[in-house]
Design an enzyme around this catalytic site. Structure first.
Site, PDB file in Angstrom:
ATOM      1  N   THR A  44     120.386 -14.482 -17.689  1.00  0.00           N
ATOM      2  CA  THR A  44     119.297 -15.900 -16.573  1.00  0.00           C
ATOM      3  C   THR A  44     118.478 -15.282 -16.404  1.00  0.00           C
ATOM      4  OG1 THR A  44     121.355 -16.142 -15.390  1.00  0.00           O
ATOM      5  CG2 THR A  44     119.773 -17.358 -15.041  1.00  0.00           C
ATOM      6  N   TYR A 107     127.939 -26.047 -14.998  1.00  0.00           N
ATOM      7  CA  TYR A 107     128.005 -27.865 -15.501  1.00  0.00           C
ATOM      8  C   TYR A 107     129.486 -28.185 -15.187  1.00  0.00           C
ATOM      9  CZ  TYR A 107     126.347 -32.447 -16.032  1.00  0.00           C
ATOM     10  OH  TYR A 107     126.927 -33.961 -15.938  1.00  0.00           O
ATOM     11  N   TYR A 133     130.901 -12.438 -15.116  1.00  0.00           N
ATOM     12  CA  TYR A 133     129.245 -12.550 -13.892  1.00  0.00           C
ATOM     13  C   TYR A 133     129.593 -13.901 -13.243  1.00  0.00           C
ATOM     14  CZ  TYR A 133     124.616 -13.792 -13.389  1.00  0.00           C
ATOM     15  OH  TYR A 133     122.900 -14.147 -12.224  1.00  0.00           O
ATOM     16  N   ARG A 138     124.244 -21.003  -9.189  1.00  0.00           N
ATOM     17  CA  ARG A 138     123.039 -21.804 -10.006  1.00  0.00           C
ATOM     18  C   ARG A 138     124.343 -22.467 -11.063  1.00  0.00           C
ATOM     19  NH1 ARG A 138     118.144 -18.413 -11.616  1.00  0.00           N
ATOM     20  NH2 ARG A 138     118.008 -20.197 -12.755  1.00  0.00           N
ATOM     21  N   LYS A 161     129.927  -8.817 -12.343  1.00  0.00           N
ATOM     22  CA  LYS A 161     128.201  -8.955 -11.923  1.00  0.00           C
ATOM     23  C   LYS A 161     129.041  -9.970 -10.102  1.00  0.00           C
ATOM     24  CE  LYS A 161     123.651 -10.445 -12.480  1.00  0.00           C
ATOM     25  NZ  LYS A 161     122.676 -11.104 -13.136  1.00  0.00           N
ATOM     26  N   ILE A 203     122.953  -5.259 -11.284  1.00  0.00           N
ATOM     27  CA  ILE A 203     122.229  -6.339 -12.545  1.00  0.00           C
ATOM     28  C   ILE A 203     121.034  -6.344 -12.062  1.00  0.00           C
ATOM     29  CG2 ILE A 203     122.205  -7.585 -14.399  1.00  0.00           C
ATOM     30  CD1 ILE A 203     125.176  -6.018 -14.487  1.00  0.00           C
TER      31      ILE A 203
END
Length: 291
Positions: A44, A107, A133, A138, A161, A203
């Protein structure tokens, strides 16, 4: 198991949005010199969402070639299309990365069973260590601990993550997945506490600007040295807040530009840091002794 301070590295660009490989090269050498334990490329923070597939793969290849085995290289290969995630992961494996980082599909908001089958399909298709992740802020989908536990039973899904910022999640994941499953904080503000509770590293976005401090913090926190970890964390605490005043990587790219490490390039729909936040980010850099 990869442990310690991993940087979610930015992708430097010129003012017109073209990729700046010279600055990328300098950044990588700086990280290795400052003690960064691993590099996550085209995640990202690396603006993977606006890179073409060709640029994505070129960035991975250049990173692998330059690092040349000195520290691990992890490639972001997640997508909201399972077929695309399989393709990117296979390409990254062919280019020689040590592991891949796969974000939850964004999404389209899959169910937990959809998430399980998505990641299982990638794991079954490409024989390379894979790190999940989870960043619901987000992606609009939350990979729950129970689903992570199921996925941890697959041989090449080796870690996660975790970027919810909920420290209790780390304990839940550890109980479900065992000690051999790597847990990395993806939230700089709570990373120290997660490591003190048993996580294996971070991370980190902040690592872009403070690699030496972040490495030392990780060493202390993983060792359970709360006193040292808290003293180091106090120096970067403002960065953990102010580098997220606008959407990542807007502030961290501005900070690196302010430090003279990259040029002011970012791709639409992201824009350079709003002027009203310049003093806040600069102040955080000063508190950490970086400018």
């Amino acid at each position: 198991m990869i442990t310690g301070s991993l940087v979610a590295i930015v992708t430097p660009m010129y003012g017109n949005g073209e990729l700046d490989w010279e600055s990328m090269h300098a950044l990588v050498e700086h990280h290795i010199d400052q003690g960064t334990d691993g590099i996550v490329v085209v995640g990202t923070t690396g603006e993977s969402a606006t890179l073409t597939v060709q640029e994505h793969c070129e960035a991975i290849k250049r990173m692998v070639d330059q690092v040349n085995g000195r520290i691990p290289v992890i490639a972001g290969t997640g997508a909201n299309s399972t077929a695309e995630a399989v393709h990117l992961t296979a390409e990254a494996k062919a280019l020689g990365v040590d592991a891949c980082l796969l974000v939850t599909p964004y999404y389209n908001k899959p169910t937990q069973e959809g998430l399980y089958l998505h990641f299982k399909t990638v794991a079954d298709s490409v024989a390379i260590p894979q790190i999940l992740y989870n960043v619901p802020g987000r992606t609009a989908v939350d990979l729950l601990p129970e689903t992570i536990g199921r996925l941890s039973q697959l041989d090449n899904i080796v870690g996660i993550k975790e970027a919810t910022g909920i420290v209790e999640r780390g304990r839940q994941i550890r109980e479900l997945c065992g000690e051999d499953f790597a847990i990395y904080s993806g939230d700089d503000a709570t990373g120290m506490e997660l490591m003190l509770q048993g996580a294996n590293g971070v991370i980190s976005v902040v690592n872009n600007v403070a690699p030496k401090l972040m490495h030392e913090l990780c060493v202390a926190a993983i060792a359970g040295d709360r006193t040292t970890a808290e003293a180091l964390n106090a120096r970067i605490e403002a960065l953990s807040t102010n580098l997220f005043l606008e959407a990542n990587p807007i502030p961290v790219k501005w900070a690196l530009k302010e430090m003279g490490m990259i040029k002011e390039g970012i791709r639409l729909p992201l824009t350079p840091l709003s002027e009203c936040y310049h003093s806040d980010v600069r102040s955080a850099l000063q508190k950490a002794g970086l400018v």
